[in-house]
Design a protein around this motif. Structure first.
Motif, mmCIF file in Angstrom:
data_model
loop_
_atom_site.group_PDB
_atom_site.id
_atom_site.type_symbol
_atom_site.label_atom_id
_atom_site.label_comp_id
_atom_site.label_asym_id
_atom_site.label_seq_id
_atom_site.Cartn_x
_atom_site.Cartn_y
_atom_site.Cartn_z
ATOM 1 N N VAL A 60 0.838 -1.199 0.000
ATOM 2 C CA VAL A 60 0.000 0.000 0.000
ATOM 3 C C VAL A 60 0.876 1.254 0.000
ATOM 4 O O VAL A 60 0.586 2.226 -0.707
ATOM 5 N N SER A 61 1.960 1.231 0.758
ATOM 6 C CA SER A 61 2.870 2.385 0.793
ATOM 7 C C SER A 61 3.492 2.641 -0.572
ATOM 8 O O SER A 61 3.583 3.788 -1.019
ATOM 9 N N ILE A 62 3.912 1.589 -1.247
ATOM 10 C CA ILE A 62 4.508 1.742 -2.577
ATOM 11 C C ILE A 62 3.485 2.329 -3.548
ATOM 12 O O ILE A 62 3.794 3.254 -4.305
ATOM 13 N N ILE A 63 2.280 1.818 -3.511
ATOM 14 C CA ILE A 63 1.235 2.305 -4.427
ATOM 15 C C ILE A 63 0.922 3.774 -4.168
ATOM 16 O O ILE A 63 0.803 4.571 -5.108
ATOM 17 N N ILE A 64 0.824 4.153 -2.905
ATOM 18 C CA ILE A 64 0.519 5.558 -2.585
ATOM 19 C C ILE A 64 1.644 6.479 -3.040
ATOM 20 O O ILE A 64 1.391 7.526 -3.654
ATOM 21 N N VAL A 65 2.892 6.095 -2.775
ATOM 22 C CA VAL A 65 4.021 6.946 -3.184
ATOM 23 C C VAL A 65 4.109 7.021 -4.705
ATOM 24 O O VAL A 65 4.324 8.102 -5.264
ATOM 25 N N LEU A 66 3.923 5.896 -5.390
ATOM 26 C CA LEU A 66 3.952 5.929 -6.855
ATOM 27 C C LEU A 66 2.822 6.788 -7.416
ATOM 28 O O LEU A 66 3.028 7.561 -8.356
ATOM 29 N N PHE A 67 1.638 6.651 -6.857
ATOM 30 C CA PHE A 67 0.503 7.413 -7.362
ATOM 31 C C PHE A 67 0.725 8.911 -7.213
ATOM 32 O O PHE A 67 0.559 9.668 -8.171
ATOM 33 N N PHE A 68 1.095 9.346 -6.025
ATOM 34 C CA PHE A 68 1.219 10.782 -5.806
ATOM 35 C C PHE A 68 2.481 11.371 -6.423
ATOM 36 O O PHE A 68 2.475 12.519 -6.860
ATOM 37 N N SER A 69 3.564 10.619 -6.466
ATOM 38 C CA SER A 69 4.796 11.191 -7.004
ATOM 39 C C SER A 69 4.794 11.276 -8.524
ATOM 40 O O SER A 69 5.621 11.984 -9.098
#
Length: 169
Positions: A60-69
């Motif tokens: 979930v952390s990877i997905i959130i960082v990829l999405f927002f960055s």
């Protein structure tokens, strides 16, 4: 410039960790358990977590960082999310040490792996942010760097599962 970024991100990690320790002192135990339930339920029990709950928090952390960055105007939200993760590391570290009295679990499992995940999230954010600001290669993603970072995430996840298997015999 790279030294400046290293100092900036190291300072962010340290300050957020200390803020997490302070949050443990300020919050009531019910509130702390509620926050831990939201972020990572593995800390609430002394039983071996399932493989599903080992993968979900960092995926979930990877997905959130990829999405927002990857979005030009929302990139700072990814950095705020990483800061929240580091604050949670401080809060959960004190919780683990105080509630479970387990320095072994903290030293071999929780702190090193969560710190590595935080550093890798910062690296992922930087790779994606740098690509967004590049004018020559606009709108192309750095697939090789992202794939290397994802491979390192999987490798550290496997090492974490090995450590969990060792600790929860």
């Amino acid at each position: 410039m790279r030294n400046y970024l290293t100092i900036q991100y190291t300072s962010m990690i340290v300050i957020c960790f200390i803020c997490g320790v302070l949050c443990y002192q300020l919050f009531e135990m019910a509130q702390i358990k509620q926050v831990i339930t939201i972020f990572d339920q593995r800390l609430l029990s002394l039983e071996k977590p399932t493989i599903f709950w080992n993968v979900v928090p960092f995926l979930v952390s990877i997905i959130i960082v990829l999405f927002f960055s990857t979005h030009q105007y929302l990139a700072k939200i990814a950095l705020i999310f990483i800061a929240i993760k580091m604050t949670f590391l401080g809060l959960s570290s004190v919780f683990l040490l105080v509630q479970h009295d387990s320095i072994k679990m903290y030293a071999y499992w929780w702190f090193p792996f969560q710190l590595l995940y935080g550093i890798l999230l910062i690296m992922l954010y930087e790779v994606m942010k740098r690509q967004q600001s590049s004018r020559a290669l606009k709108r192309t993603l750095p697939y090789n760097r992202v794939l290397i970072l994802l491979f390192v995430f999987v490798l550290i996840g496997a090492l974490e599962n090995f450590a969990i298997t060792y600790l929860f015999k």
